[in-house]
Design a protein around this motif. Structure first.
Motif, mmCIF file in Angstrom:
data_model
loop_
_atom_site.group_PDB
_atom_site.id
_atom_site.type_symbol
_atom_site.label_atom_id
_atom_site.label_comp_id
_atom_site.label_asym_id
_atom_site.label_seq_id
_atom_site.Cartn_x
_atom_site.Cartn_y
_atom_site.Cartn_z
ATOM 1 N N ALA A 175 -11.529 5.038 49.351
ATOM 2 C CA ALA A 175 -11.304 5.653 50.766
ATOM 3 C C ALA A 175 -11.284 6.894 50.793
ATOM 4 O O ALA A 175 -11.813 7.543 51.830
ATOM 5 C CB ALA A 175 -10.183 4.996 51.400
ATOM 6 N N GLN A 176 -10.797 7.563 49.639
ATOM 7 C CA GLN A 176 -10.500 9.122 49.681
ATOM 8 C C GLN A 176 -11.927 9.923 49.067
ATOM 9 O O GLN A 176 -11.924 11.245 49.194
ATOM 10 C CB GLN A 176 -9.154 9.572 48.713
ATOM 11 C CG GLN A 176 -8.157 8.968 49.256
ATOM 12 C CD GLN A 176 -6.772 9.620 48.439
ATOM 13 O OE1 GLN A 176 -7.070 9.674 47.277
ATOM 14 N NE2 GLN A 176 -5.755 9.686 49.097
ATOM 15 N N LEU A 177 -12.618 9.092 48.624
ATOM 16 C CA LEU A 177 -13.927 9.641 48.186
ATOM 17 C C LEU A 177 -14.990 8.710 48.314
ATOM 18 O O LEU A 177 -15.889 8.447 47.814
ATOM 19 C CB LEU A 177 -13.751 9.842 46.242
ATOM 20 C CG LEU A 177 -14.829 10.807 45.848
ATOM 21 C CD1 LEU A 177 -14.677 12.044 46.148
ATOM 22 C CD2 LEU A 177 -14.442 10.522 44.358
ATOM 23 N N SER A 178 -15.508 8.940 49.733
ATOM 24 C CA SER A 178 -16.541 7.856 50.098
ATOM 25 C C SER A 178 -17.981 8.697 50.638
ATOM 26 O O SER A 178 -18.897 7.890 50.650
ATOM 27 C CB SER A 178 -16.065 6.962 51.359
ATOM 28 O OG SER A 178 -15.626 7.687 52.446
ATOM 29 N N THR A 179 -17.464 9.937 50.752
ATOM 30 C CA THR A 179 -18.749 10.825 51.052
ATOM 31 C C THR A 179 -18.810 12.064 50.297
ATOM 32 O O THR A 179 -17.921 12.510 49.569
ATOM 33 C CB THR A 179 -18.633 11.301 52.633
ATOM 34 O OG1 THR A 179 -17.600 12.397 52.821
ATOM 35 C CG2 THR A 179 -18.440 10.284 53.659
ATOM 36 N N MET A 180 -20.287 12.599 50.273
ATOM 37 C CA MET A 180 -20.262 13.894 49.501
ATOM 38 C C MET A 180 -19.281 15.181 50.061
ATOM 39 O O MET A 180 -18.862 15.721 49.154
ATOM 40 C CB MET A 180 -21.722 14.127 49.625
ATOM 41 C CG MET A 180 -22.719 13.556 48.739
ATOM 42 S SD MET A 180 -22.253 13.785 46.959
ATOM 43 C CE MET A 180 -23.448 12.303 46.412
ATOM 44 N N GLU A 181 -19.241 14.938 51.245
ATOM 45 C CA GLU A 181 -18.341 15.944 51.942
ATOM 46 C C GLU A 181 -16.959 15.782 51.346
ATOM 47 O O GLU A 181 -16.175 16.757 51.081
ATOM 48 C CB GLU A 181 -18.286 16.030 53.326
ATOM 49 C CG GLU A 181 -19.634 16.209 53.972
ATOM 50 C CD GLU A 181 -20.928 15.318 54.088
ATOM 51 O OE1 GLU A 181 -21.745 15.514 54.406
ATOM 52 O OE2 GLU A 181 -20.614 14.220 53.320
ATOM 53 N N LEU A 186 -15.954 15.539 48.505
ATOM 54 C CA LEU A 186 -15.826 16.369 47.265
ATOM 55 C C LEU A 186 -15.451 17.757 47.145
ATOM 56 O O LEU A 186 -14.931 18.120 46.223
ATOM 57 C CB LEU A 186 -17.346 16.267 46.550
ATOM 58 C CG LEU A 186 -17.813 14.861 45.984
ATOM 59 C CD1 LEU A 186 -19.251 14.924 45.533
ATOM 60 C CD2 LEU A 186 -16.914 14.383 44.850
ATOM 61 N N ALA A 187 -15.608 18.111 48.438
ATOM 62 C CA ALA A 187 -14.899 19.583 48.694
ATOM 63 C C ALA A 187 -13.451 19.644 48.734
ATOM 64 O O ALA A 187 -12.930 20.602 48.810
ATOM 65 C CB ALA A 187 -15.695 20.200 49.992
ATOM 66 N N ASP A 188 -12.785 18.595 49.041
ATOM 67 C CA ASP A 188 -11.411 18.532 49.011
ATOM 68 C C ASP A 188 -10.598 18.984 47.772
ATOM 69 O O ASP A 188 -11.207 18.881 46.693
ATOM 70 C CB ASP A 188 -10.840 17.135 49.116
ATOM 71 C CG ASP A 188 -9.348 16.919 49.446
ATOM 72 O OD1 ASP A 188 -8.681 17.817 48.792
ATOM 73 O OD2 ASP A 188 -9.199 16.252 50.371
ATOM 74 N N GLY A 229 -24.586 21.667 58.963
ATOM 75 C CA GLY A 229 -24.734 22.880 59.336
ATOM 76 C C GLY A 229 -24.145 23.843 58.196
ATOM 77 O O GLY A 229 -23.489 23.216 57.198
ATOM 78 N N ALA A 230 -24.505 25.057 58.154
ATOM 79 C CA ALA A 230 -24.376 26.043 57.339
ATOM 80 C C ALA A 230 -22.894 26.302 56.610
ATOM 81 O O ALA A 230 -22.488 26.153 55.675
ATOM 82 C CB ALA A 230 -24.875 27.503 57.331
ATOM 83 N N ALA A 231 -22.040 26.318 57.952
ATOM 84 C CA ALA A 231 -20.625 26.714 57.718
ATOM 85 C C ALA A 231 -20.057 25.376 56.796
ATOM 86 O O ALA A 231 -19.297 25.638 55.973
ATOM 87 C CB ALA A 231 -19.986 26.816 58.942
ATOM 88 N N GLU A 232 -20.228 24.273 57.123
ATOM 89 C CA GLU A 232 -19.731 22.989 56.552
ATOM 90 C C GLU A 232 -20.368 22.890 55.170
ATOM 91 O O GLU A 232 -19.644 22.709 54.351
ATOM 92 C CB GLU A 232 -20.048 21.579 57.342
ATOM 93 C CG GLU A 232 -19.226 21.592 58.594
ATOM 94 C CD GLU A 232 -17.794 21.251 58.233
ATOM 95 O OE1 GLU A 232 -17.446 20.595 57.484
ATOM 96 O OE2 GLU A 232 -16.952 21.670 59.019
ATOM 97 N N ALA A 233 -21.468 23.080 54.951
ATOM 98 C CA ALA A 233 -22.275 23.183 53.532
ATOM 99 C C ALA A 233 -21.749 24.373 52.625
ATOM 100 O O ALA A 233 -21.323 24.288 51.596
ATOM 101 C CB ALA A 233 -23.604 23.409 53.654
ATOM 102 N N GLU A 234 -21.360 25.603 53.213
ATOM 103 C CA GLU A 234 -20.712 26.540 52.481
ATOM 104 C C GLU A 234 -19.050 26.044 51.947
ATOM 105 O O GLU A 234 -18.946 26.455 51.150
ATOM 106 C CB GLU A 234 -20.701 27.759 53.094
ATOM 107 C CG GLU A 234 -20.142 28.932 52.418
ATOM 108 C CD GLU A 234 -20.371 30.230 53.124
ATOM 109 O OE1 GLU A 234 -19.571 31.351 52.515
ATOM 110 O OE2 GLU A 234 -21.087 30.608 54.127
ATOM 111 N N ALA A 235 -18.478 25.483 52.947
ATOM 112 C CA ALA A 235 -17.205 24.949 52.492
ATOM 113 C C ALA A 235 -17.329 23.998 51.434
ATOM 114 O O ALA A 235 -16.423 23.940 50.489
ATOM 115 C CB ALA A 235 -16.510 24.459 53.788
ATOM 116 N N TRP A 236 -18.305 23.190 51.264
ATOM 117 C CA TRP A 236 -18.397 22.068 50.328
ATOM 118 C C TRP A 236 -18.947 22.724 48.894
ATOM 119 O O TRP A 236 -18.471 22.414 48.062
ATOM 120 C CB TRP A 236 -19.824 21.438 50.804
ATOM 121 C CG TRP A 236 -20.118 20.313 49.818
ATOM 122 C CD1 TRP A 236 -19.365 18.861 49.581
ATOM 123 C CD2 TRP A 236 -21.094 20.196 48.754
ATOM 124 N NE1 TRP A 236 -19.876 18.095 48.820
ATOM 125 C CE2 TRP A 236 -20.934 18.856 48.216
ATOM 126 C CE3 TRP A 236 -21.846 21.131 48.503
ATOM 127 C CZ2 TRP A 236 -21.768 18.654 46.924
ATOM 128 C CZ3 TRP A 236 -22.872 20.676 47.280
ATOM 129 C CH2 TRP A 236 -22.580 19.402 46.577
#
Length: 188
Positions: free
Chosen positions: A141-147, A149-151, A180-187
């Motif tokens: 549940a803590q690792l279900s999306t590629m996003e 992984l940025a945690d 979006g670019a901002a979210e991708a940069e955070a990732w």
């Protein structure tokens, strides 16, 4: 069942591409493919059996095939380039080795988001990007999306290809398009 539908879609899309190219040169078509021969050859053999059109298959590394087509120039016998990633299609387009194709069939069979707006390339398949983890050590549940992984809690605990790998570059481009670019940069 889903795999069979996917293979039918790929086979149908590939057949549409081959028919589009071979309509002008009905006897044979030359395919340069970065796909593993044992995976693509059965589809091409089926195409030949159903149409009588001979398929000449050249396989190799995607970048090497693009370089080969570029060095062959106008004398290249390649009718179709099948590669393994949209990033490589973008490279081939930038190098000017691709030619636009106008096809009502391809435009109908392949969704707009899986083809170049100018008709220079058409996507036949999509890439799965599964997250693999050790059961019992990771809560799914803590690792279900590629996003996820940025945690910061996953810092130093992830095994991934280098950022200069074309697959990761394509993945980042898909994150930019989706989030979006901002979210991708955070990732990143």
């Amino acid at each position: 069942m889903k795999l069979n539908k996917l293979m039918l879609f790929v086979a149908g899309s590939l057949a549409s591409c081959l028919m589009q190219v071979s309509s002008a040169f009905a006897a044979e078509v030359n395919v340069y493919s970065a796909r593993q021969e044992e995976l693509i050859k059965p589809l091409l053999d089926t195409f030949t059996a159903e149409t009588g059109i001979k398929v000449n298959l050249i396989t190799g590394n995607a970048d090497e095939l693009i370089t080969r087509i570029s060095s062959e120039g106008r004398n290249s016998p390649a009718d179709i380039l099948i590669t393994t990633d949209v990033g490589r299609l973008a490279r081939a387009k930038q190098q000017g080795v691709l030619q636009a194709v106008e096809s009502a069939t391809l435009s109908t069979v392949i969704p707009a988001h899986l083809r170049d707006p100018a008709g220079v390339w058409y996507g036949l398949t999509v890439r799965a990007r599964p997250i693999m983890y050790v059961e019992g050590k990771v809560d799914p549940a803590q690792l279900s999306t590629m996003e996820d992984l940025a945690d910061p809690k996953w810092k130093g605990k992830i095994c991934v290809r280098s950022s200069n790998n074309i697959y990761n570059q394509s993945h980042l481009a898909s994150l930019i398009a989706h989030d979006g670019a901002a979210e991708a940069e955070a990732w990143g």
